[in-house]
Design an enzyme around this catalytic site. Structure first.
Site, PDB file in Angstrom:
ATOM      1  N   GLU A  33       0.825  -1.206   0.000  1.00  0.00           N
ATOM      2  CA  GLU A  33       0.000   0.000   0.000  1.00  0.00           C
ATOM      3  C   GLU A  33       0.863   1.261   0.000  1.00  0.00           C
ATOM      4  OE1 GLU A  33      -3.283  -0.055   2.771  1.00  0.00           O
ATOM      5  OE2 GLU A  33      -3.283  -2.259   2.864  1.00  0.00           O
ATOM      6  N   TYR A  84     -13.572  -1.088   2.185  1.00  0.00           N
ATOM      7  CA  TYR A  84     -13.928  -0.679   3.544  1.00  0.00           C
ATOM      8  C   TYR A  84     -13.032   0.491   3.929  1.00  0.00           C
ATOM      9  CZ  TYR A  84     -10.520  -4.541   3.791  1.00  0.00           C
ATOM     10  OH  TYR A  84      -9.477  -5.407   3.546  1.00  0.00           O
ATOM     11  N   TRP A 101     -12.106  -8.293   6.729  1.00  0.00           N
ATOM     12  CA  TRP A 101     -11.179  -7.593   7.601  1.00  0.00           C
ATOM     13  C   TRP A 101     -11.990  -7.177   8.822  1.00  0.00           C
ATOM     14  CZ3 TRP A 101      -6.070  -7.097   7.886  1.00  0.00           C
ATOM     15  CH2 TRP A 101      -5.578  -6.215   8.854  1.00  0.00           C
TER      16      TRP A 101
END
Length: 470
Positions: free
Chosen positions: A260, A325, A448
């Protein structure tokens, strides 16, 4: 299974009467700490007596089967149970068939048509030789309708005994388990993780463990660490060799790469790295998957998005996890964690770049409690869905439901006269997400994160899907 939204003043006994359901079964499947205290706006899962059974304290699978009048093998097969000894209090089991009382004038073809099954299925389950051999008043067993088959991944950050027990209890709901996480150093060496317990627990439920690799360093995703690897092919080969060593040693079945905040200029370097990883791992039978930022268009700007090339990932790896999310993130303003309209925006783009049979849609298992008015720099508290409902009960407030976001929320005032806003997930919001998986024809979903109590979710999942085991 039904979903009931509690009206202020309703009792569990009254709700059970409305659905011809069992009070104890409702309490168990929702894991109600105090069945006498319900909250206005609270969603409850209502098991259907003839089609589902919730495991009670002290029961074995043999006792459940004996109580219902079916075989253990039938229960094992229809519920995807690997180990018949691994059943838990509050776990909802699907029944392989349900009763139908034949009415005057009914024929087998009309009964089969009504329930969406074939005449032969009914004949076989009931050991009937001819369709003409039924009569009014006879009780027939009707096979349960087959559910769509999907794959499910779950990330976990708990490598302790509590994490092991959770994986044992919930493992029949997963295809993959992703212990979070390994990172690496610039020389290609890997950090360490005490993941043996949860890997063993996953194997007990025929769940494939995935090694999660990140560019995480000093409590954050590190763009420079990403660049150091992606611009150095020698370090990449060293890292891949080290990954293979750990996977063989610990029994991992695949690799999930979660890089990321990569620099935009490393986009092609990342694609090349993925090709190099696949070339080394796939011949040895390992899968390779990636986690992708929730993009709504190919040219979306921002450090989180630009290096994630949806089309390339869709071509190179076995499947992707869309991180749909964290719109309502801990450091941001109060908002639904995964608003359904925003998820839909991501999927609308994703399915144009990635084959649908390679997409796992990200699903949160948590909520957040913000202090309001929100102040920049404050951090929301993460809460489980169970905690969120209990907190509404403690402060005597009703739960609202946002139709656009398909998410429950409420506000309350604490003992210090500080106002709060809470967004979380419940049975309704999860049903909305599962409907999206069906609508878009996706490979499945990815949670998650484990460690947040959300008993309703597993019942809703099982009501919608059969989980693929590989």
């Amino acid at each position: 299974m039904e979903i009931h939204v509690v009206k202020r003043g309703e009792s569990l006994w009254r709700i059970a009467q409305m659905y011809n359901a069992d009070v104890n079964q409702i309490s168990l499947v929702n894991q109600l700490e105090n069945p006498n205290v319900l909250v206005g706006g609270q969603a409850l899962v209502i098991p259907e007596l003839d089609q589902e059974y919730v495991v009670q304290s002290g029961e074995s699978l043999w006792q459940v089967a004996n109580r219902i009048g079916i075989t253990v093998e039938d229960l094992v097969q229809v519920n995807g149970i690997t180990d018949p000894n691994l059943i838990y209090v509050g776990e909802m089991l699907k029944l392989p068939f349900f009763p139908h009382n034949v009415q005057p004038g009914e024929y087998l073809w009309s009964i089969a048509q009504r329930y969406g099954v074939t005449i032969n299925q009914i004949l076989q389950v009931n050991n009937i030789e001819s369709p003409s051999l039924i009569y009014p008043g006879q009780t027939l067993r009707i096979p349960t309708e087959a559910k769509p088959i999907i794959e499910v991944n779950a990330y976990t950050t708990q490598m302790n005994e509590s994490g092991r027990q959770e994986v044992l209890a919930l493992g029949r709901n997963f295809t993959y388990l992703s212990p979070f996480m390994y990172s690496y150093r610039e020389d290609g060496s890997l950090t360490e993780m005490q993941d043996v317990q949860v890997i063993e627990a996953s194997r007990a439920n025929n769940v494939l463990p995935l090694l999660v690799l990140t560019n995480y360093s000093n409590q954050t995703f590190d763009s420079d660490l990403g660049a150091a690897l992606l611009r150095n092919t020698t370090a990449q080969e060293t890292l891949i060799t080290n990954i293979l060593s750990i996977m063989r040693e610990k029994g991992y079945s695949g690799l999930n790469i979660d890089f990321e905040y990569l620099y935009p200029e490393d986009r092609e370097n990342y694609n090349a790295f993925l090709r190099r990883v696949v070339a080394r791992l796939r011949p040895e039978g390992y899968s390779v998957s990636t986690a992708l930022a929730p993009k709504e268009r190919a040219d979306q700007q921002g450090l989180l998005y630009e290096a994630h090339d949806y089309s390339a990932h869709g071509e190179i790896v076995d499947f992707v996890v869309l991180m749909t999310y964290e719109w309502g993130w801990a450091g941001g303003e109060p908002w639904a964690i995964a608003p359904i309209n925003k998820i839909r925006d991501v999927l609308d783009y994703a399915v144009t770049a990635i084959p649908t049979n390679k997409i796992l849609m990200g699903i949160p298992l948590y909520g957040r409690d913000w202090r309001i008015p929100w102040v920049q720099g404050t951090i929301a508290q993460t809460v489980s869905p169970v905690q969120a409902v209990n907190r509404a009960a403690d402060y005597g407030v009703d739960i609202q439901y946002h139709e656009t976001y398909q998410a429950p929320y409420y506000r309350y005032m604490d003992e210090n006269q500080q106002e709060h806003e809470v967004w979380f997930e419940d049975a309704r919001s999860m049903q909305a997400k599962y409907d999206l998986i069906k609508e878009y024809g996706l490979r499945g979903g990815s949670y998650w994160v484990l460690g947040n109590r959300f008993p309703q979710n597993w019942a809703v999942l099982q009501d919608n899907f059969t989980i693929r085991k590989l």
